[in-house]
Design a protein around this motif. Sequence first.
Motif, PDB file in Angstrom:
ATOM      1  N   ALA A 168      14.260  25.821 -18.014  1.00  0.00           N
ATOM      2  CA  ALA A 168      15.344  25.580 -17.067  1.00  0.00           C
ATOM      3  C   ALA A 168      16.166  27.283 -16.668  1.00  0.00           C
ATOM      4  CB  ALA A 168      16.533  24.994 -17.801  1.00  0.00           C
ATOM      5  N   THR A 169      16.904  27.018 -15.615  1.00  0.00           N
ATOM      6  CA  THR A 169      17.515  28.369 -15.090  1.00  0.00           C
ATOM      7  C   THR A 169      18.892  28.210 -15.066  1.00  0.00           C
ATOM      8  OG1 THR A 169      17.108  27.741 -12.818  1.00  0.00           O
ATOM      9  CG2 THR A 169      15.284  29.247 -14.024  1.00  0.00           C
ATOM     10  N   ASN A 170      19.678  29.489 -15.129  1.00  0.00           N
ATOM     11  CA  ASN A 170      21.026  29.383 -14.934  1.00  0.00           C
ATOM     12  C   ASN A 170      21.824  28.469 -16.058  1.00  0.00           C
ATOM     13  OD1 ASN A 170      20.895  30.862 -12.306  1.00  0.00           O
ATOM     14  ND2 ASN A 170      20.421  28.950 -11.349  1.00  0.00           N
ATOM     15  N   TRP A 171      21.557  29.018 -17.039  1.00  0.00           N
ATOM     16  CA  TRP A 171      22.312  28.020 -18.395  1.00  0.00           C
ATOM     17  C   TRP A 171      23.828  28.498 -18.346  1.00  0.00           C
ATOM     18  CZ3 TRP A 171      20.119  24.389 -21.000  1.00  0.00           C
ATOM     19  CH2 TRP A 171      18.769  24.305 -21.129  1.00  0.00           C
ATOM     20  N   ARG A 172      24.508  27.481 -18.519  1.00  0.00           N
ATOM     21  CA  ARG A 172      25.998  27.852 -18.395  1.00  0.00           C
ATOM     22  C   ARG A 172      26.697  26.743 -19.550  1.00  0.00           C
ATOM     23  NH1 ARG A 172      24.545  24.868 -14.295  1.00  0.00           N
ATOM     24  NH2 ARG A 172      25.530  23.004 -13.514  1.00  0.00           N
ATOM     25  N   LYS A 173      27.542  27.396 -20.053  1.00  0.00           N
ATOM     26  CA  LYS A 173      28.615  26.085 -20.862  1.00  0.00           C
ATOM     27  C   LYS A 173      29.974  26.303 -20.276  1.00  0.00           C
ATOM     28  CE  LYS A 173      29.909  29.615 -24.452  1.00  0.00           C
ATOM     29  NZ  LYS A 173      29.859  30.059 -25.830  1.00  0.00           N
ATOM     30  N   SER A 174      30.700  25.309 -20.588  1.00  0.00           N
ATOM     31  CA  SER A 174      32.010  25.005 -20.152  1.00  0.00           C
ATOM     32  C   SER A 174      32.759  26.275 -20.302  1.00  0.00           C
ATOM     33  CB  SER A 174      32.536  23.887 -20.994  1.00  0.00           C
ATOM     34  OG  SER A 174      33.994  23.833 -20.684  1.00  0.00           O
ATOM     35  N   SER A 175      33.844  26.349 -19.234  1.00  0.00           N
ATOM     36  CA  SER A 175      34.559  27.556 -19.331  1.00  0.00           C
ATOM     37  C   SER A 175      35.793  27.293 -20.449  1.00  0.00           C
ATOM     38  CB  SER A 175      35.353  27.912 -18.028  1.00  0.00           C
ATOM     39  OG  SER A 175      35.910  26.535 -17.765  1.00  0.00           O
TER      40      SER A 175
ATOM     41  N   GLU B  96      24.908  23.762 -23.696  1.00  0.00           N
ATOM     42  CA  GLU B  96      24.939  24.290 -22.518  1.00  0.00           C
ATOM     43  C   GLU B  96      23.879  23.388 -21.484  1.00  0.00           C
ATOM     44  OE1 GLU B  96      24.668  29.116 -23.440  1.00  0.00           O
ATOM     45  OE2 GLU B  96      22.866  27.745 -24.046  1.00  0.00           O
ATOM     46  N   VAL B  97      24.138  23.579 -20.116  1.00  0.00           N
ATOM     47  CA  VAL B  97      23.468  22.831 -19.007  1.00  0.00           C
ATOM     48  C   VAL B  97      22.776  23.911 -18.254  1.00  0.00           C
ATOM     49  CG1 VAL B  97      25.492  22.688 -17.641  1.00  0.00           C
ATOM     50  CG2 VAL B  97      23.352  20.843 -17.656  1.00  0.00           C
ATOM     51  N   GLY B  98      21.475  23.494 -18.001  1.00  0.00           N
ATOM     52  CA  GLY B  98      20.739  24.364 -16.997  1.00  0.00           C
ATOM     53  C   GLY B  98      20.025  23.563 -15.884  1.00  0.00           C
ATOM     54  N   SER B  99      19.867  24.339 -14.842  1.00  0.00           N
ATOM     55  CA  SER B  99      19.141  23.534 -13.760  1.00  0.00           C
ATOM     56  C   SER B  99      17.811  23.841 -14.073  1.00  0.00           C
ATOM     57  CB  SER B  99      19.553  24.727 -12.337  1.00  0.00           C
ATOM     58  OG  SER B  99      18.752  24.422 -11.438  1.00  0.00           O
ATOM     59  N   LEU B 100      17.054  22.441 -13.535  1.00  0.00           N
ATOM     60  CA  LEU B 100      15.871  22.189 -13.941  1.00  0.00           C
ATOM     61  C   LEU B 100      15.162  21.428 -12.624  1.00  0.00           C
ATOM     62  CD1 LEU B 100      13.543  22.236 -16.268  1.00  0.00           C
ATOM     63  CD2 LEU B 100      14.483  20.133 -16.715  1.00  0.00           C
ATOM     64  N   GLY B 101      15.198  22.076 -11.528  1.00  0.00           N
ATOM     65  CA  GLY B 101      14.501  21.563 -10.207  1.00  0.00           C
ATOM     66  C   GLY B 101      15.610  20.588  -9.907  1.00  0.00           C
ATOM     67  N   GLY B 102      15.351  19.176  -9.747  1.00  0.00           N
ATOM     68  CA  GLY B 102      16.234  18.224  -9.177  1.00  0.00           C
ATOM     69  C   GLY B 102      17.088  17.725 -10.212  1.00  0.00           C
ATOM     70  N   SER B 103      16.757  18.119 -11.648  1.00  0.00           N
ATOM     71  CA  SER B 103      17.734  17.524 -12.674  1.00  0.00           C
ATOM     72  C   SER B 103      18.351  18.737 -13.665  1.00  0.00           C
ATOM     73  CB  SER B 103      16.335  17.072 -13.569  1.00  0.00           C
ATOM     74  OG  SER B 103      15.710  15.952 -12.902  1.00  0.00           O
ATOM     75  N   ALA B 104      18.858  18.179 -14.689  1.00  0.00           N
ATOM     76  CA  ALA B 104      19.480  19.308 -15.540  1.00  0.00           C
ATOM     77  C   ALA B 104      18.843  19.057 -17.063  1.00  0.00           C
ATOM     78  CB  ALA B 104      21.023  18.718 -15.637  1.00  0.00           C
TER      79      ALA B 104
ATOM     80  N   ARG C 200      18.678  27.620 -28.903  1.00  0.00           N
ATOM     81  CA  ARG C 200      18.372  27.735 -27.451  1.00  0.00           C
ATOM     82  C   ARG C 200      16.972  27.467 -27.294  1.00  0.00           C
ATOM     83  NH1 ARG C 200      22.911  31.702 -27.552  1.00  0.00           N
ATOM     84  NH2 ARG C 200      24.607  30.655 -26.373  1.00  0.00           N
ATOM     85  N   GLU C 201      16.118  27.633 -28.083  1.00  0.00           N
ATOM     86  CA  GLU C 201      14.691  27.399 -27.729  1.00  0.00           C
ATOM     87  C   GLU C 201      14.341  25.590 -27.869  1.00  0.00           C
ATOM     88  OE1 GLU C 201      12.519  29.486 -26.475  1.00  0.00           O
ATOM     89  OE2 GLU C 201      14.334  30.853 -26.475  1.00  0.00           O
ATOM     90  N   GLY C 202      15.217  24.862 -28.328  1.00  0.00           N
ATOM     91  CA  GLY C 202      14.987  23.713 -28.508  1.00  0.00           C
ATOM     92  C   GLY C 202      15.491  23.016 -27.281  1.00  0.00           C
ATOM     93  N   ALA C 203      15.467  21.549 -27.416  1.00  0.00           N
ATOM     94  CA  ALA C 203      16.119  20.615 -26.343  1.00  0.00           C
ATOM     95  C   ALA C 203      16.754  19.474 -27.201  1.00  0.00           C
ATOM     96  CB  ALA C 203      15.117  20.033 -25.467  1.00  0.00           C
TER      97      ALA C 203
END
Length: 61
Positions: A5-12, A22-30, A38-41
Amino acid sequence: MATLATNWRKSSRSNPNDNCVEVGSLGGSAAVRDTKDREGAANPTQWSTFLNAVKSDRFTN
Protein backbone atom coordinates in the motif's frame (compact mmCIF):
# COMPACT_ATOMS: atom_id res chain seq x y z
CA MET A 1 -0.01 -6.61 2.27
CA ALA A 2 1.02 -3.57 4.32
CA THR A 3 4.18 -3.05 2.30
CA LEU A 4 2.23 -2.90 -1.00
CA ALA A 5 0.00 0.00 0.00
CA THR A 6 1.01 3.61 -0.53
CA ASN A 7 0.03 6.96 0.91
CA TRP A 8 -0.68 5.69 4.42
CA ARG A 9 -2.70 8.14 6.49
CA LYS A 10 -4.60 8.27 9.75
CA SER A 11 -7.49 10.40 10.87
CA SER A 12 -6.76 14.03 11.57
CA ARG A 13 -8.74 13.48 14.77
CA SER A 14 -6.14 10.99 16.04
CA ASN A 15 -3.73 12.03 18.75
CA PRO A 16 -0.22 11.83 17.23
CA ASN A 17 1.05 9.76 20.19
CA ASP A 18 -1.86 7.31 20.39
CA ASN A 19 -2.21 4.01 18.61
CA CYS A 20 -4.77 3.94 15.86
CA VAL A 21 -5.50 2.48 12.47
CA GLU A 22 -4.16 3.83 9.21
CA VAL A 23 -5.57 3.41 5.74
CA GLY A 24 -3.51 3.24 2.57
CA SER A 25 -4.16 3.25 -1.14
CA LEU A 26 -3.93 -0.21 -2.69
CA GLY A 27 -4.78 0.09 -6.36
CA GLY A 28 -8.57 0.16 -6.56
CA SER A 29 -8.90 -0.92 -2.91
CA ALA A 30 -7.78 0.20 0.51
CA ALA A 31 -5.46 -1.42 3.03
CA VAL A 32 -5.78 -1.04 6.79
CA ARG A 33 -3.07 -1.44 9.41
CA ASP A 34 -2.57 -0.90 13.11
CA THR A 35 0.03 1.75 13.95
CA LYS A 36 1.45 -0.63 16.59
CA ASP A 37 2.28 -3.14 13.82
CA ARG A 38 2.99 -1.28 10.59
CA GLU A 39 4.34 -4.40 8.90
CA GLY A 40 1.22 -6.40 9.67
CA ALA A 41 -2.28 -6.24 8.36
CA ALA A 42 -5.65 -6.45 10.05
CA ASN A 43 -6.89 -10.02 10.12
CA PRO A 44 -10.56 -10.73 9.33
CA THR A 45 -11.53 -11.05 13.01
CA GLN A 46 -9.88 -7.73 13.94
CA TRP A 47 -11.48 -6.00 10.96
CA SER A 48 -14.93 -7.36 11.79
CA THR A 49 -14.59 -6.28 15.44
CA PHE A 50 -13.52 -2.79 14.35
CA LEU A 51 -16.38 -2.42 11.86
CA ASN A 52 -18.93 -3.56 14.45
CA ALA A 53 -17.58 -1.00 16.93
CA VAL A 54 -17.87 1.77 14.33
CA LYS A 55 -21.39 0.71 13.40
CA SER A 56 -22.48 0.72 17.04
CA ASP A 57 -21.05 4.23 17.62
CA ARG A 58 -18.54 3.08 20.24
CA PHE A 59 -16.16 5.82 19.07
CA THR A 60 -18.59 8.71 19.34
CA ASN A 61 -17.56 11.45 21.79
